[in-house]
Design an enzyme around this catalytic site. Structure first.
Site, mmCIF file in Angstrom:
data_model
loop_
_atom_site.group_PDB
_atom_site.id
_atom_site.type_symbol
_atom_site.label_atom_id
_atom_site.label_comp_id
_atom_site.label_asym_id
_atom_site.label_seq_id
_atom_site.Cartn_x
_atom_site.Cartn_y
_atom_site.Cartn_z
ATOM 1 N N ASP A 36 0.852 -1.184 0.000
ATOM 2 C CA ASP A 36 0.000 0.000 0.000
ATOM 3 C C ASP A 36 0.898 1.247 0.000
ATOM 4 O OD1 ASP A 36 -3.001 0.905 0.619
ATOM 5 O OD2 ASP A 36 -1.620 2.231 1.682
ATOM 6 N N ILE A 37 0.539 2.218 -0.851
ATOM 7 C CA ILE A 37 1.318 3.461 -0.937
ATOM 8 C C ILE A 37 0.991 4.332 0.281
ATOM 9 C CG2 ILE A 37 1.755 5.529 -2.300
ATOM 10 C CD1 ILE A 37 0.924 3.951 -4.771
ATOM 11 N N GLU A 62 -4.804 2.215 -4.240
ATOM 12 C CA GLU A 62 -3.349 2.202 -4.164
ATOM 13 C C GLU A 62 -2.820 0.896 -3.587
ATOM 14 O OE1 GLU A 62 -4.792 4.410 -0.424
ATOM 15 O OE2 GLU A 62 -5.438 4.019 -2.464
#
Length: 625
Positions: free
Chosen positions: A500-501, A543
């Site tokens: 996950d960003i 994301e």
């Protein structure tokens, strides 16, 4: 030229009859070909609209599932903390959670009396919200297992939105309040915008009760309009009981003629009280514009052919006392007819009872690379591979022996190994009006290779994420389940990474969605270059990305994940975006080991580890025990 057979002179009536049959055959072939092409145009557009609607529906299903998990997580947290928990503490959790979920505007915990106990927006705490529709609906029909989807409403920010709500249960299961989330319309708008492929196209999301929530392109005057009217596409879709439908006609909202694909979003696992319906549509005029042009051109050509033929025969009979002039007029008519057929952009030919070619128009001669003289007397064995020639022989037999009208695909292998696909239409040519004896075959063939290739491309696109080119969630799950089965069968190691960003919402808010898209694409490129060809990489939503690592234990997965984290941390997006920008990722990892779980369960475990990485500072790798 058209084929000529020596024969005694025909009577005037017989000549008109012969010409009528020839024009009828030609007109019928052109009409059938146009109808087939129109049907293909419509079917091609239906398939494309259904595919785009499914892309939106899959994206919404994932986002609704994520929001439902968030509400359930809040409810579980409240249950663990008990009534003594301070609302300030839970408000902080709500703020953290809303910051991590870009699709959520407001999170609220409301007690049984309608008072707001906690929220990510401090000004709402203590407010009496008992009169709100989303609160009244749950209080009147309480069910702890239901995800309540409110009707769209206009917020104080003058945008249409809706609430997703879960019930809070007391010690004995009674109604004790709700936890609810107000959805940001931008939550869905990105998916709607991404599938627009034509200027006349628009798509929309409609609440299960009929209120229009969102359109792309944006058309605010339509927001809130009730689509649940008798005979509307929306009502017909719901009445059908089908998940997907395509309708053609006048739309209720815009009153124009369109083709519309509708897809109901109501995942069984969420137990939603109301469905959401996705629609994608195009104007019928735009869809069939090219077809109408071709139909007009071919109709005019047929009219010219008919007029020339009829006038030629009339002149021939009027001047029959002069035999030379009569013969000359007939030859001119035949030459004009042949010239007209040469202009039709398809393959037209005739064969006799021995299946030998006696006529072909110019496109057919060019395809076979022969002259008219070289063509006469040849059969299909000269121009096609043995398998194709045998197939054509069987079709000709059905026409010549049984008088069938045939229409089917024929596949021809080329000398370079490629394949061409043709749509073959054949009809018998009779020697007399009573149809007592078949003289030969008249055929028309259209090359549909590009059409078939386009269908294959659309199927391939359905498995890819439109932005990153990685496998989408559905394709990732299909490949992942197969790999999971192999790992269990042969007792091989298998690990999974959830990525996950960090602070992605801040990137979008600060730099815009275009830069956000560049970040997603850059991460996809890094993932492709960082993993093996046997590893399965997919974007599973927003994301979030996932990587399945066959024959990889948790220690190896840790090393790979750490290298990936460092690679991303060192990536500079300044040149690509024109802005000073770096980003980091958090990674959750899990090993299959002896766990008896499916890929969904493995994703849940990796998600737990990812949550731990987020909670302990981000930009790190955590592992599920």
């Amino acid at each position: 030229m058209l084929p000529r057979r020596p024969q005694p002179g025909l009577s005037g009536l017989a000549k008109w009859l012969a010409l009528g049959i020839a024009l009828l055959i030609l007109g019928g072939l052109i009409f059938v070909n146009l109808q087939i092409e129109r049907e293909r145009t419509g079917m091609r557009e239906q398939e494309r609209l259904l595919a785009q609607a499914k892309v939106i529906a899959d994206n919404m299903e994932f986002q609704l599932t994520a929001a439902s998990h968030a509400l359930t997580s809040i409810r579980n947290t409240l249950a663990r903390r008990g009534a003594a928990a301070g609302r300030g503490d839970i408000s902080g959790d709500l703020t953290s959670l809303s910051n991590a979920m870009p699709g959520i505007r407001t999170l609220l915990v409301i007690d049984a009396s309608g008072k707001a106990l906690a929220s990510n927006r401090a000004e709402l705490v203590g407010t009496d919200l008992s009169a709100r529709g989303y609160f009244q609906t749950v209080r009147k029909q309480p069910n702890a297992n239901t995800l309540y989807v409110s009707q769209p409403f206009r917020t104080v920010l003058d945008v249409y939105s809706l609430n997703l709500t879960r019930m809070l249960a007391g010690p004995n299961g009674e109604f004790a309040g709700i936890v609810t989330a107000t959805v940001d319309p931008e939550f869905f708008k990105t998916a709607l915008d991404s599938v627009l492929y034509a200027p006349d196209m628009w798509d929309a999301i409609v609440h299960g009760d009929g209120q229009l929530l969102l359109t792309a392109p944006e058309n605010k005057p339509l927001y809130g309009m009730d689509q649940a009217r008798p005979g509307s596409f929306f009502s017909r879709h719901l009445e059908s009981g089908q998940t997907r439908n395509v309708f053609t006609g006048t739309t209720y909202a815009t009153k124009d003629e369109r083709m519309m694909a509708l897809h109901t979003v109501r995942p069984a696992a969420l137990n939603m009280d109301k469905a959401l319906v996705v629609s994608a549509s195009r104007e019928l005029d735009a869809i069939y514009a090219t077809w109408r042009h071709n139909a007009f051109a071919q109709g005019m050509l047929f009219a010219v052919i008919s007029l020339i033929s009829l006038m030629g025969l009339y002149g021939y009979q009027a001047s029959r006392r002069v035999h030379e002039r009569e013969a000359r007029e007939a030859r001119m008519m035949a030459e004009r007819f042949s010239l007209a057929l040469d202009k039709i952009p398809t393959y037209i030919y005739m064969k006799d009872r021995q299946r030998r070619y006696v006529y072909a128009n110019r496109p057919t001669l060019d395809l076979f690379r022969v002259s008219e003289a070289e063509l006469r007397g040849s059969d299909d064995d000269r121009f096609f591979p043995p398998e194709t020639a045998a197939h054509l022989h069987d079709i000709d037999t059905r026409v010549l022996e049984h008088g069938e009208d045939t229409a089917e695909e024929v596949i021809a292998e080329q000398a370079d190994g490629s394949r061409r696909v043709y749509w073959e239409i054949k009809t018998p040519i009779y020697e007399d009006a009573e149809k007592t004896r078949i003289w030969g075959i008249c055929g028309i063939s259209t090359d549909i290779t590009e059409h078939m290739e386009l269908l294959e491309q659309l199927k391939a696109q359905a498995s890819k994420d439109y932005l990153t080119g990685l496998s989408n969630r559905r394709h990732f799950m299909e490949r992942g389940e197969n790999e999971l089965a192999l790992a269990r069968r042969y007792d091989h190691a298998l690990s999974l990474l959830m990525i996950d960003i960090d602070h992605f919402k801040n990137i979008n808010d600060s730099h815009g969605h275009k830069v956000g898209d560049s970040v997603l694409q850059q991460l996809a490129d890094i993932l492709r270059s960082s993993f093996r060809s046997v590893d399965i990489i997919g974007r599973i939503g927003g994301e979030e990305f996932a990587v399945l690592l066959p024959e990889t234990d948790i220690q190896q997965a840790q090393e790979v994940a750490e290298r990936l984290r460092l690679s991303v941390e060192g990536t500079d997006l300044s040149q690509a975006t024109g802005l000073p920008l770096h980003f980091t990722i958090s990674i959750g990892a899990v090993e299959l080991g002896n766990r008896e779980v499916g890929l969904g369960g493995l994703l849940d475990l990796a998600d737990v580890a990812l949550y731990q990485a987020k909670q302990t500072g981000r930009n790190r790798v955590c592992f599920s025990a």
